[in-house]
Motif scaffolding. Structure first.
Motif, PDB file in Angstrom:
ATOM      1  N   ASP A  76      24.297  84.424  27.311  1.00 26.32           N
ATOM      2  CA  ASP A  76      23.833  83.137  27.818  1.00 26.32           C
ATOM      3  C   ASP A  76      22.401  83.202  28.328  1.00 26.32           C
ATOM      4  OD1 ASP A  76      26.112  81.621  27.291  1.00 26.32           O
ATOM      5  OD2 ASP A  76      27.105  82.311  29.111  1.00 26.32           O
ATOM      6  N   ALA A 359      35.219  71.177  33.455  1.00 28.19           N
ATOM      7  CA  ALA A 359      34.253  72.095  34.047  1.00 28.19           C
ATOM      8  C   ALA A 359      33.649  71.432  35.280  1.00 28.19           C
ATOM      9  CB  ALA A 359      33.157  72.459  33.052  1.00 28.19           C
ATOM     10  N   SER A 390      39.623  75.458  33.203  1.00 29.03           N
ATOM     11  CA  SER A 390      38.173  75.359  33.353  1.00 29.03           C
ATOM     12  C   SER A 390      37.458  76.153  32.277  1.00 29.03           C
ATOM     13  CB  SER A 390      37.757  75.881  34.733  1.00 29.03           C
ATOM     14  OG  SER A 390      36.366  76.106  34.779  1.00 29.03           O
ATOM     15  N   VAL A 391      36.412  75.540  31.704  1.00 25.61           N
ATOM     16  CA  VAL A 391      35.557  76.247  30.744  1.00 25.61           C
ATOM     17  C   VAL A 391      34.163  76.436  31.346  1.00 25.61           C
ATOM     18  CG1 VAL A 391      36.818  75.579  28.678  1.00 25.61           C
ATOM     19  CG2 VAL A 391      35.050  74.057  29.563  1.00 25.61           C
ATOM     20  N   ASP A 392      34.122  76.592  32.666  1.00 29.04           N
ATOM     21  CA  ASP A 392      32.860  76.861  33.358  1.00 29.04           C
ATOM     22  C   ASP A 392      32.278  78.193  32.916  1.00 29.04           C
ATOM     23  OD1 ASP A 392      31.850  75.125  35.752  1.00 29.04           O
ATOM     24  OD2 ASP A 392      34.033  74.951  35.798  1.00 29.04           O
ATOM     25  N   ASN A 393      30.938  78.289  32.939  1.00 29.62           N
ATOM     26  CA  ASN A 393      30.309  79.593  32.731  1.00 29.62           C
ATOM     27  C   ASN A 393      30.032  80.266  34.065  1.00 29.62           C
ATOM     28  OD1 ASN A 393      28.194  78.101  33.723  1.00 29.62           O
ATOM     29  ND2 ASN A 393      26.917  78.261  31.908  1.00 29.62           N
ATOM     30  N   ASN A 394      30.357  79.572  35.146  1.00 29.56           N
ATOM     31  CA  ASN A 394      30.175  80.097  36.490  1.00 29.56           C
ATOM     32  C   ASN A 394      31.531  80.094  37.197  1.00 29.56           C
ATOM     33  OD1 ASN A 394      29.596  80.594  39.188  1.00 29.56           O
ATOM     34  ND2 ASN A 394      27.714  79.395  39.179  1.00 29.56           N
ATOM     35  N   LYS A 395      32.180  81.240  37.209  1.00 26.94           N
ATOM     36  CA  LYS A 395      33.530  81.323  37.767  1.00 26.94           C
ATOM     37  C   LYS A 395      33.560  80.998  39.252  1.00 26.94           C
ATOM     38  CE  LYS A 395      37.651  84.245  37.833  1.00 26.94           C
ATOM     39  NZ  LYS A 395      38.215  85.580  37.521  1.00 26.94           N
ATOM     40  N   TRP A 398      33.743  77.356  39.932  1.00 30.62           N
ATOM     41  CA  TRP A 398      35.111  76.867  39.708  1.00 30.62           C
ATOM     42  C   TRP A 398      35.996  77.191  40.911  1.00 30.62           C
ATOM     43  CZ3 TRP A 398      39.239  80.511  38.609  1.00 30.62           C
ATOM     44  CH2 TRP A 398      40.479  79.903  38.395  1.00 30.62           C
ATOM     45  N   ASP A 417      33.484  80.336  28.394  1.00 28.76           N
ATOM     46  CA  ASP A 417      33.188  78.899  28.454  1.00 28.76           C
ATOM     47  C   ASP A 417      33.320  78.198  27.100  1.00 28.76           C
ATOM     48  OD1 ASP A 417      30.025  78.888  27.589  1.00 28.76           O
ATOM     49  OD2 ASP A 417      30.407  80.563  28.929  1.00 28.76           O
ATOM     50  N   TRP A 418      32.192  77.806  26.472  1.00 24.88           N
ATOM     51  CA  TRP A 418      32.291  76.983  25.262  1.00 24.88           C
ATOM     52  C   TRP A 418      32.748  77.769  24.033  1.00 24.88           C
ATOM     53  CZ3 TRP A 418      32.799  72.312  26.610  1.00 24.88           C
ATOM     54  CH2 TRP A 418      32.766  71.271  25.668  1.00 24.88           C
ATOM     55  N   SER A 420      35.452  79.774  24.368  1.00 26.30           N
ATOM     56  CA  SER A 420      36.809  80.180  24.732  1.00 26.30           C
ATOM     57  C   SER A 420      37.821  79.722  23.683  1.00 26.30           C
ATOM     58  CB  SER A 420      37.188  79.609  26.104  1.00 26.30           C
ATOM     59  OG  SER A 420      37.115  78.200  26.077  1.00 26.30           O
TER      60      SER A 420
END
Length: 466
Positions: A76, A359, A390-395, A398, A417-418, A420
């Motif tokens: 990322d 997200a 959740s498909v967050d890139n920042n756990k 979340w 995330d995207w 997954s």
């Protein structure tokens, strides 16, 4: 004499060969991935060019016949470059820092690195990283902030131009890009300032609303090269097309509306690359459309799109969606919950499963949370499993929101995330996405209604009691 001519010819050929390649090398500390990919918008290529060694070093040589903008990507983390034939770039960065948007410690050196270094310096000079904070400023302060930033970046471009002659096309594109970015800020201010600063009752300057009109939409070389300009041009054409159809008094979001939209795109006096992007944007809404509109898109998309990458992607999407018809066995999932415990779809078999793919950065997702919480409370005695993935890139973001909002049900986190599995399995192109599965693990609807829709609760009760 002949020997001299032969040697000279060989040297010239070698020189030409070298000028059609570029070498990228360097080292990444704390990499976000073990591979380096390179995205060149102009050629629409996105290729893995190197695998990192154990010490984070990499090296790649690519063929390139003319200068192009590109993105060097590690997971990322991304870095914008200007690739110049014959260049030998050495790049060093910390993957974790760059992933979080910090590029202050990035270095780009070597032959032909000047233009890429300018892009890096401009990135670091842009102080408007917190866009919401900027849009919340009073009009006068907002104008001062964005104007000051634009002047600084413009000065950097001018200094580069004076010390690096012969880069006219690159300079022209940079200035166009900066103008588009400024137009975006004005547009966002018009759209969101009242929401972010409700106590500011001063009128918004009219020039903010008309600034975009000063930007040409027919620079087709820039269209292929600069992503933000491409989006701008597509937005401008889309807006004009939609306004034209509304003036014809055709019902919005109807089958007739979509048919007319395709008709207009077909007859636009623009290169095919623009029509491809307009058509691809239209197809982006496919999964959310009723069958009447889906049928039109399936029948007519090849009339406006010739880009093989886009047509192939749509064909793949159609095949995926065919597997997600009601009554089909639902794709399985297995993710850890907020406590680190694994939860699988098999664990929930025998219950109706209502999945919310969301997200923390998604406004429409957050808008559904109160409705979802209310529905969970009202149906807590029913055989229904409410699963939020959740498909967050920042756990951590979340985890924080789950705690602060006191979210109930099964709160699961999907890594990558995207990319997954839940995104891939359900061909998700936008969120929130809600999915309904019956007690036998069969799909009821892979694109179900939202919690804010009263029909959702009724359908869940019907399934729970069947």
């Amino acid at each position: 004499m002949r020997l001299t001519f032969f040697i000279l010819s060989v040297l010239l050929l070698a020189s030409c060969s070298n000028n059609n390649t570029i070498t990228l090398s360097g080292v990444i500390t704390n990499p976000d991935s073990n591979v380096i990919t390179l995205n060149i918008p102009y050629t629409q290529t996105h290729d893995t060019i190197a695998t990192l060694a154990e010490d984070g070093t990499f090296k790649a040589t690519i063929e390139i016949s003319k200068p192009h903008m590109a993105n060097l990507i590690n997971g990322d983390a991304y870095l914008k470059l200007n690739l110049v034939p014959g260049a030998n770039l050495n790049i060093k960065f910390d993957g974790i820092e760059l992933k979080s948007g910090k590029a202050a410690n990035v270095t780009i050196t070597g032959e032909g690195s000047e233009s890429s270094s300018l892009l890096l310096n401009m990135r670091n000079a842009d102080t408007n990283n917190n866009l919401r904070a900027v849009l919340s400023l009073p009009t006068a302060e907002f104008e001062e902030t964005v104007t000051s930033d634009a002047m600084l970046l413009s000065k950097m471009i001018e200094e580069f131009e004076s010390s690096n002659p012969g880069n006219d096309t690159f300079i022209e594109m940079l200035r166009l890009e900066q103008k588009v970015l400024l137009a975006q800020k004005y547009d966002y201010f018009v759209m969101y300032h009242a929401r972010f600063a409700p106590n500011d009752t001063l009128p918004i300057p009219e020039e903010y609303k008309t600034f975009s009109a000063t930007i040409p939409t027919d620079n087709y070389e820039a269209f292929k090269e600069i992503r933000v300009y491409q989006q701008f041009v597509v937005n401008e054409h889309t807006s004009k097309i939609e306004n034209q159809i509304k003036e014809e008094e055709i019902e919005e979001r109807s089958a007739e509306f979509v048919n007319r939209e395709i008709d207009i795109i077909k007859t636009l006096e623009v290169p095919q690359i623009v029509k491809d992007e307009l058509g691809n944007r239209l197809l982006g809404s496919y999964t959310y459309q009723p069958d009447s509109i889906k049928n039109i898109m399936k029948e007519r998309y090849t009339e406006i799109i010739t880009n093989k990458k886009y047509t192939k992607a749509f064909t793949v999407l159609l095949a995926q969606l065919e597997k997600l018809q009601p009554g089909a066995i639902a794709p399985t999932f297995a993710y850890n919950d907020i406590n680190g415990e694994k939860v699988t779809s098999e664990d929930l078999k025998g219950k109706v499963i209502y999945i919310d793919v969301w997200a923390t950065w998604c406004g429409p997702c957050k808008a559904e949370i109160p409705h979802l919480k209310k529905m969970e409370e009202e149906l807590h005695e029913q055989d229904i499993a409410f699963v939020s993935i959740s498909v967050d890139n920042n756990k951590s973001a979340w985890e924080k929101m789950v705690a602060e909002k006191e979210l109930k049900g099964y709160q699961l986190f999907a890594p990558n995330d995207w990319n997954s599995e839940i995104i891939k399995d359900y061909a998700i192109r936008g969120i929130p996405r809600f999915i309904m599965i019956d007690k036998e693990g069969k799909l009821v609807n892979a694109n179900a209604s939202r919690p804010s829709n009263p029909e959702t609760k009724e359908k869940l009760i019907e399934l729970a009691n069947s």
